[in-house]
Design a protein around this motif. Structure first.
Motif, PDB file in Angstrom:
ATOM      1  N   CYS A 205       1.056  -1.117   0.307  1.00  0.00           N
ATOM      2  CA  CYS A 205      -0.382   0.014   0.184  1.00  0.00           C
ATOM      3  C   CYS A 205       1.182   1.331   0.253  1.00  0.00           C
ATOM      4  O   CYS A 205       0.575   2.149  -0.866  1.00  0.00           O
ATOM      5  CB  CYS A 205      -0.717   0.289   0.592  1.00  0.00           C
ATOM      6  SG  CYS A 205      -2.138  -1.779   1.417  1.00  0.00           S
ATOM      7  N   GLY A 206       1.619   1.649   0.866  1.00  0.00           N
ATOM      8  CA  GLY A 206       2.501   2.359   0.971  1.00  0.00           C
ATOM      9  C   GLY A 206       3.437   3.216  -0.269  1.00  0.00           C
ATOM     10  O   GLY A 206       3.306   4.051  -0.808  1.00  0.00           O
ATOM     11  N   LEU A 207       4.118   1.591  -1.214  1.00  0.00           N
ATOM     12  CA  LEU A 207       4.761   1.977  -2.070  1.00  0.00           C
ATOM     13  C   LEU A 207       3.457   2.843  -3.171  1.00  0.00           C
ATOM     14  O   LEU A 207       4.137   2.974  -3.809  1.00  0.00           O
ATOM     15  CB  LEU A 207       5.676   0.549  -2.953  1.00  0.00           C
ATOM     16  CG  LEU A 207       6.841   0.298  -1.847  1.00  0.00           C
ATOM     17  CD1 LEU A 207       7.441  -1.219  -1.751  1.00  0.00           C
ATOM     18  CD2 LEU A 207       8.135   1.628  -1.563  1.00  0.00           C
ATOM     19  N   THR A 208       2.920   1.886  -2.989  1.00  0.00           N
ATOM     20  CA  THR A 208       1.702   1.842  -4.392  1.00  0.00           C
ATOM     21  C   THR A 208       1.065   3.635  -4.142  1.00  0.00           C
ATOM     22  O   THR A 208       1.248   4.385  -4.861  1.00  0.00           O
ATOM     23  CB  THR A 208       0.258   1.534  -4.403  1.00  0.00           C
ATOM     24  OG1 THR A 208       1.254   0.379  -5.263  1.00  0.00           O
ATOM     25  CG2 THR A 208      -0.470   1.725  -5.340  1.00  0.00           C
ATOM     26  N   ILE A 209       0.680   4.113  -3.153  1.00  0.00           N
ATOM     27  CA  ILE A 209       0.275   5.571  -2.641  1.00  0.00           C
ATOM     28  C   ILE A 209       1.422   6.366  -2.765  1.00  0.00           C
ATOM     29  O   ILE A 209       1.200   7.340  -3.863  1.00  0.00           O
ATOM     30  CB  ILE A 209      -0.002   5.469  -0.865  1.00  0.00           C
ATOM     31  CG1 ILE A 209      -1.135   4.366  -1.260  1.00  0.00           C
ATOM     32  CG2 ILE A 209       0.003   6.805  -0.743  1.00  0.00           C
ATOM     33  CD1 ILE A 209      -1.681   4.638   0.589  1.00  0.00           C
ATOM     34  N   PHE A 210       3.058   6.009  -2.652  1.00  0.00           N
ATOM     35  CA  PHE A 210       4.133   7.212  -2.652  1.00  0.00           C
ATOM     36  C   PHE A 210       4.606   7.347  -4.171  1.00  0.00           C
ATOM     37  O   PHE A 210       4.554   8.209  -4.925  1.00  0.00           O
ATOM     38  CB  PHE A 210       5.536   6.137  -2.197  1.00  0.00           C
ATOM     39  CG  PHE A 210       5.750   7.041  -2.245  1.00  0.00           C
ATOM     40  CD1 PHE A 210       6.279   8.601  -1.581  1.00  0.00           C
ATOM     41  CD2 PHE A 210       7.720   6.704  -3.068  1.00  0.00           C
ATOM     42  CE1 PHE A 210       7.775   8.918  -1.426  1.00  0.00           C
ATOM     43  CE2 PHE A 210       8.508   7.939  -3.412  1.00  0.00           C
ATOM     44  CZ  PHE A 210       9.226   8.919  -2.408  1.00  0.00           C
ATOM     45  N   TRP A 217       1.672  15.031   0.367  1.00  0.00           N
ATOM     46  CA  TRP A 217       1.644  14.976   1.645  1.00  0.00           C
ATOM     47  C   TRP A 217       0.697  13.503   2.080  1.00  0.00           C
ATOM     48  O   TRP A 217       0.911  12.527   2.921  1.00  0.00           O
ATOM     49  CB  TRP A 217       0.555  16.028   2.895  1.00  0.00           C
ATOM     50  CG  TRP A 217      -0.779  16.300   2.235  1.00  0.00           C
ATOM     51  CD1 TRP A 217      -1.141  16.844   1.486  1.00  0.00           C
ATOM     52  CD2 TRP A 217      -1.760  14.883   2.995  1.00  0.00           C
ATOM     53  NE1 TRP A 217      -2.591  16.916   1.514  1.00  0.00           N
ATOM     54  CE2 TRP A 217      -3.256  15.319   2.202  1.00  0.00           C
ATOM     55  CE3 TRP A 217      -2.063  14.023   3.399  1.00  0.00           C
ATOM     56  CZ2 TRP A 217      -4.331  14.909   2.325  1.00  0.00           C
ATOM     57  CZ3 TRP A 217      -3.425  13.413   3.700  1.00  0.00           C
ATOM     58  CH2 TRP A 217      -4.161  13.704   2.737  1.00  0.00           C
ATOM     59  N   VAL A 218       0.062  13.307   0.996  1.00  0.00           N
ATOM     60  CA  VAL A 218      -0.655  11.585   0.565  1.00  0.00           C
ATOM     61  C   VAL A 218       0.458  10.932   0.395  1.00  0.00           C
ATOM     62  O   VAL A 218       0.534   9.915   0.976  1.00  0.00           O
ATOM     63  CB  VAL A 218      -1.945  11.572  -0.649  1.00  0.00           C
ATOM     64  CG1 VAL A 218      -2.527  10.375  -0.002  1.00  0.00           C
ATOM     65  CG2 VAL A 218      -2.466  12.854  -0.246  1.00  0.00           C
ATOM     66  N   LEU A 223       3.933   6.558   3.024  1.00  0.00           N
ATOM     67  CA  LEU A 223       5.599   5.775   3.842  1.00  0.00           C
ATOM     68  C   LEU A 223       5.595   5.472   4.615  1.00  0.00           C
ATOM     69  O   LEU A 223       6.120   4.557   5.417  1.00  0.00           O
ATOM     70  CB  LEU A 223       6.487   6.481   3.048  1.00  0.00           C
ATOM     71  CG  LEU A 223       7.251   7.073   1.708  1.00  0.00           C
ATOM     72  CD1 LEU A 223       8.043   7.974   2.048  1.00  0.00           C
ATOM     73  CD2 LEU A 223       7.548   5.225   1.659  1.00  0.00           C
ATOM     74  N   LEU A 224       4.652   6.440   5.582  1.00  0.00           N
ATOM     75  CA  LEU A 224       4.482   6.440   7.338  1.00  0.00           C
ATOM     76  C   LEU A 224       3.334   4.927   7.528  1.00  0.00           C
ATOM     77  O   LEU A 224       3.962   4.139   9.014  1.00  0.00           O
ATOM     78  CB  LEU A 224       4.127   7.640   7.943  1.00  0.00           C
ATOM     79  CG  LEU A 224       5.179   8.799   8.300  1.00  0.00           C
ATOM     80  CD1 LEU A 224       4.342   9.974   8.098  1.00  0.00           C
ATOM     81  CD2 LEU A 224       5.788   8.392   8.730  1.00  0.00           C
ATOM     82  N   TYR A 225       2.918   4.946   6.998  1.00  0.00           N
ATOM     83  CA  TYR A 225       1.976   3.184   6.222  1.00  0.00           C
ATOM     84  C   TYR A 225       2.362   2.126   6.993  1.00  0.00           C
ATOM     85  O   TYR A 225       2.070   1.976   8.359  1.00  0.00           O
ATOM     86  CB  TYR A 225       0.893   2.985   5.994  1.00  0.00           C
ATOM     87  CG  TYR A 225      -0.193   2.463   5.955  1.00  0.00           C
ATOM     88  CD1 TYR A 225      -1.104   1.993   7.144  1.00  0.00           C
ATOM     89  CD2 TYR A 225      -0.545   0.909   5.014  1.00  0.00           C
ATOM     90  CE1 TYR A 225      -2.083   0.854   7.569  1.00  0.00           C
ATOM     91  CE2 TYR A 225      -1.015   0.404   5.049  1.00  0.00           C
ATOM     92  CZ  TYR A 225      -1.805  -0.097   6.667  1.00  0.00           C
ATOM     93  OH  TYR A 225      -2.466  -0.859   6.760  1.00  0.00           O
ATOM     94  N   PRO A 226       3.459   1.778   6.218  1.00  0.00           N
ATOM     95  CA  PRO A 226       4.717   0.355   7.044  1.00  0.00           C
ATOM     96  C   PRO A 226       4.956   0.854   7.981  1.00  0.00           C
ATOM     97  O   PRO A 226       5.286   0.035   8.895  1.00  0.00           O
ATOM     98  CB  PRO A 226       4.961   0.376   5.480  1.00  0.00           C
ATOM     99  CG  PRO A 226       4.677   1.442   4.774  1.00  0.00           C
ATOM    100  CD  PRO A 226       3.841   2.138   4.966  1.00  0.00           C
ATOM    101  N   ALA A 227       5.285   2.285   7.871  1.00  0.00           N
ATOM    102  CA  ALA A 227       6.179   2.162   8.804  1.00  0.00           C
ATOM    103  C   ALA A 227       5.545   1.892  10.770  1.00  0.00           C
ATOM    104  O   ALA A 227       6.335   1.563  11.943  1.00  0.00           O
ATOM    105  CB  ALA A 227       7.027   3.363   9.077  1.00  0.00           C
ATOM    106  N   SER A 228       4.702   2.572  10.652  1.00  0.00           N
ATOM    107  CA  SER A 228       3.346   2.821  11.827  1.00  0.00           C
ATOM    108  C   SER A 228       2.695   0.982  11.962  1.00  0.00           C
ATOM    109  O   SER A 228       3.301   0.786  13.212  1.00  0.00           O
ATOM    110  CB  SER A 228       2.476   3.461  11.999  1.00  0.00           C
ATOM    111  OG  SER A 228       1.150   3.205  10.497  1.00  0.00           O
TER     112      SER A 228
END
Length: 285
Positions: A205-210, A217-218, A223-228
């Motif tokens: 998800c994070g890589l796709t969004i990035f 900011w999105v 990137l913050l999603y997989p980290a959290s």
């Protein structure tokens, strides 16, 4: 998105320039299979539902092998101590001391894994149909290869270790943060912790969004999603750090398979889907 013409801002229509979307090598049938097409909603809903049902069925049908799972957990814990990264217990106890935080993490663990992944799939379907099939292939391949990990390396989560001092945060705080705790523990294989699909899916998800989001900011949130998620799976004692590494390796396999099949990474494919025999203008890619 599937039309053969593109309307310019001035209202004029311009015919799309024909050229293959993917590599011209191989037979015509193979080339057609490798060419991104406009996804069909009914098919995608059915495919996702059947695939997840099959994944859950196979995952939960794998023999729990409790003895092997506990021995493997001891081995992983010793390996992490040897590597100097065995901090899961400290994280678990520290976060558990803050009730509102750990309760929030329990619900994060239980819900976002599914909600965010489905949300990204819907976004891809609507806004990036040309990249949808390839990106979905990454997710499906990642999940499929994870089943081998569950079968070949049964692993107990930290909260179930023998003689361990981890806190099962779902049981202690009486929340529903894990299918393998409390009243739901008989609905899921408790010894399928390696690899972590919470990490595999969240990183997807994070890589796709990035890669595809246009708002800065999105992209950062992506990137913050997989980290959290990494912090959550450790704090709730559902996974070791090394389970996350397993999830990353599964995702790498998924990207490799999609790259070999489509001849390009999913994010490099055209955003929209051309009509049959044509391709989009460069400005629409």
């Amino acid at each position: 998105m599937g039309d053969s013409t593109v309307t310019e801002p001035e209202g004029r229509e311009q015919t799309a320039v024909p050229h293959p979307v993917t590599d011209e090598g191989g037979s015509g049938a193979l080339r057609r299979l490798r060419t991104p097409r406009r996804p069909r909603l009914w098919f995608e809903i059915l495919l996702i539902a059947v695939s997840y049902w099959t994944y859950s069925l196979i995952r939960n049908a794998v023999p729990e092998q409790r003895g092997d799972a506990l021995r493997n957990a001891d081995w992983v814990w010793r390996a992490e101590h040897h590597l100097g990264v065995a901090v899961e217990e400290s994280v678990n106890h520290t976060v558990n001391a803050v009730t509102w935080l750990i309760v929030g993490m329990n619900y994060y663990y239980a819900t976002l894994h599914f909600v965010v992944t489905l949300g990204v799939l819907v976004w891809l379907y609507r806004s990036h149909p040309g990249r949808y099939a390839a990106t979905r292939m990454v997710l499906f391949a990642t999940t499929g290869v994870a089943l081998l990990g569950y079968y070949l390396f049964p692993l107990a989560p930290p909260r179930l270790m023998r003689g361990g001092h981890f806190v099962d945060t779902v049981t202690v705080h009486q929340t529903w943060g894990s299918m393998a705790s409390g009243d739901l523990k008989h609905m899921s294989n408790q010894y399928a912790a390696m690899p972590s699909m919470h990490i595999g899916w969240s990183l997807w998800c994070g890589l796709t969004i990035f890669a595809l989001a246009s708002v800065p900011w999105v992209r950062v949130v992506g990137l913050l999603y997989p980290a959290s998620t990494l912090v959550v799976i450790v704090a709730t004692a559902n996974h070791f750090w090394l389970d996350a590494v397993g999830g990353v390796l599964c995702l790498a396999f998924g990207f490799t398979l999609a790259r070999l099949w489509y001849g390009a990474l999913p994010y490099a494919l055209p955003r929209l889907v051309p009509a049959k025999g044509t391709a989009l203008l460069p400005s629409e890619a």
